[in-house]
Design an enzyme around this catalytic site. Structure first.
Site, PDB file in Angstrom:
ATOM      1  N   ARG A  41       0.843  -1.199   0.000  1.00 50.40           N
ATOM      2  CA  ARG A  41       0.000   0.000   0.000  1.00 50.40           C
ATOM      3  C   ARG A  41       0.880   1.252   0.000  1.00 50.40           C
ATOM      4  O   ARG A  41       0.553   2.258  -0.626  1.00 50.40           O
ATOM      5  CB  ARG A  41      -0.955   0.011   1.195  1.00 50.40           C
ATOM      6  CG  ARG A  41      -0.279   0.035   2.560  1.00 50.40           C
ATOM      7  CD  ARG A  41      -1.251   0.264   3.687  1.00 50.40           C
ATOM      8  NE  ARG A  41      -0.594   0.150   4.990  1.00 50.40           N
ATOM      9  CZ  ARG A  41      -1.134   0.580   6.124  1.00 50.40           C
ATOM     10  NH1 ARG A  41      -2.319   1.156   6.121  1.00 50.40           N
ATOM     11  NH2 ARG A  41      -0.480   0.419   7.269  1.00 50.40           N
ATOM     12  N   GLU A  95     -18.788   3.010   0.271  1.00 50.52           N
ATOM     13  CA  GLU A  95     -18.007   2.295  -0.733  1.00 50.52           C
ATOM     14  C   GLU A  95     -18.744   2.162  -2.061  1.00 50.52           C
ATOM     15  O   GLU A  95     -18.168   2.369  -3.134  1.00 50.52           O
ATOM     16  CB  GLU A  95     -17.606   0.904  -0.216  1.00 50.52           C
ATOM     17  CG  GLU A  95     -16.446   0.899   0.749  1.00 50.52           C
ATOM     18  CD  GLU A  95     -16.882   1.179   2.188  1.00 50.52           C
ATOM     19  OE1 GLU A  95     -18.096   1.404   2.418  1.00 50.52           O
ATOM     20  OE2 GLU A  95     -16.013   1.167   3.080  1.00 50.52           O
ATOM     21  N   HIS A 145      -5.124  -3.771   2.912  1.00 52.08           N
ATOM     22  CA  HIS A 145      -5.428  -4.727   3.989  1.00 52.08           C
ATOM     23  C   HIS A 145      -5.985  -6.004   3.364  1.00 52.08           C
ATOM     24  O   HIS A 145      -7.123  -6.398   3.583  1.00 52.08           O
ATOM     25  CB  HIS A 145      -6.408  -4.115   4.995  1.00 52.08           C
ATOM     26  CG  HIS A 145      -5.851  -2.921   5.718  1.00 52.08           C
ATOM     27  ND1 HIS A 145      -5.401  -1.795   5.051  1.00 52.08           N
ATOM     28  CD2 HIS A 145      -5.664  -2.681   7.039  1.00 52.08           C
ATOM     29  CE1 HIS A 145      -4.958  -0.905   5.933  1.00 52.08           C
ATOM     30  NE2 HIS A 145      -5.094  -1.421   7.145  1.00 52.08           N
TER      31      HIS A 145
END
Length: 358
Positions: A41, A95, A145
């Site tokens: 990330r 989202e 993640h």
């Protein structure tokens, strides 16, 4: 055509700025020299921080996870009701709305949107992700993640079946890079996919710089464009092939070293994108798959789909249940996603095969 109109036309035509190839090449050279051990990330953020300074069409955002997703950079201003000249959107905990808005931006034209959340929350984005693929829109989904490596956040935040289900969506390129170099290479590929969305599954935990194990001197080539490539070749007769993605490539390389010490020739294949590999020539795929070696796959997620590459008798090292809440190192040991467990499983099958053939 004036400079303004030429720039607008470039963006409408989805042409990259002329200097982008050089910008990425210079950054790749720096990465190869620094050999960073960092979360993918963070590597993604490093690449995009540079690109957003050269590509005004990149409009970023996150569903209330900006700091965790590494999607906003110091030079970016936030778009709000008082400022429409910015390049970053705080979508809030929305989202699905974020993914739908990105589709709208892509359809409008002259915008290349990217937005982030956790991989487990791709469930909320899925209808819009599917439409990105169906409508052939260039949208970049940043999903961090990416495994039980989330650790203490617990099983609710640990994706298990998500990679398998996302890989099943036609025309969606799912990238799970192993280190900083693969991350940069995969971003470069995504920029070239004008009629396809890309989804990046990126680690929370630090990963080692893996490309140092690649034996070829030429580090400039984009190996990730093949979808899968031999990262470490065996130094003895090939007996075992280990496939891995993302943070588990490091485990594969460690297992290879231990198997080689036992006299079992082992190669490691890094596989950052299944779809790209499936698109390669039959000859290329055969060079990796068509051999009598024991096939092993390591991925901290569901095994669904892996037997296409490792065969029905292949060994899968990964998840068969939901996760637990503990540090990521503890979880990997608990679920036997480790080099020692790979070696144990391979040795059992290898020696039984030797006995059967003698």
């Amino acid at each position: 055509m004036t400079g303004y109109h030429a720039e607008l036309q470039r963006r409408l035509d989805k042409h990259l700025p002329d200097n982008i190839a050089g910008v990425l090449a210079d950054l790749k050279k720096q990465i190869c020299e620094l050999m960073p051990n960092e979360a993918t990330r963070s590597s993604f953020g490093m690449v995009m921080e540079l690109l957003t300074q050269h590509m005004p069409e990149l409009i970023g955002g996150s569903a209330d996870l900006t700091g965790s997703n590494c999607t906003k950079y110091k030079h970016m201003q936030v778009i709000d009701s008082n400022n429409y000249s910015g390049s970053y959107v705080h979508y809030g905990v929305r989202e699905h709305a974020m993914a739908a808005c990105m589709n709208g931006m892509a359809l409008y034209g002259a915008i290349l949107p990217y937005g982030g959340t956790f991989l487990v929350f791709s469930d909320y984005c899925r209808p819009a992700i599917r439409l990105s693929a169906l409508m052939k829109q260039q949208v970049i989904y940043v999903m961090t993640h990416d495994s039980i490596g989330v650790g203490e956040d617990g099983p609710t935040h640990q994706p298990i079946e998500h990679l398998a289900s996302l890989r099943a969506i036609p025309n969606l390129y799912v990238f799970r890079p192993a280190d900083a170099v693969e991350t940069l290479e995969c971003v470069s590929i995504a920029l070239e996919k004008k009629e396809s969305p890309a989804l990046f599954a990126l680690s929370r935990q630090n990963v080692s710089y893996m490309r140092k194990f690649y034996s070829d001197i030429d580090q400039s080539a984009n190996l990730s464009k093949f979808g899968a490539y031999i990262l470490c070749e065996c130094s003895k007769e090939l007996k075992v092939t280990i496939f891995a993605t993302g943070s588990e490539v490091e485990i594969a390389v460690e297992a290879r070293e231990k198997l080689q010490e036992k006299g079992i020739g082992t190669r490691v294949v890094s596989m950052p994108c299944w779809r790209l590999f499936d698109e390669q020539s039959d000859e290329y795929k055969a060079a990796i798959l068509d051999n009598d070696s024991i096939k092993v796959a390591i991925e901290a997620g569901s095994e669904m789909g892996w037997h296409k590459y490792i065969g029905s008798n292949g060994i899968f090292i990964g998840m068969k249940s939901f996760g637990e809440s503990a540090s990521y190192k503890t979880l990997y040991e608990h679920f036997n996603i480790s080099a020692d467990h790979v070696v144990k499983c391979v040795c059992v099958l290898y020696h039984s095969t030797v006995i059967e053939t003698t």
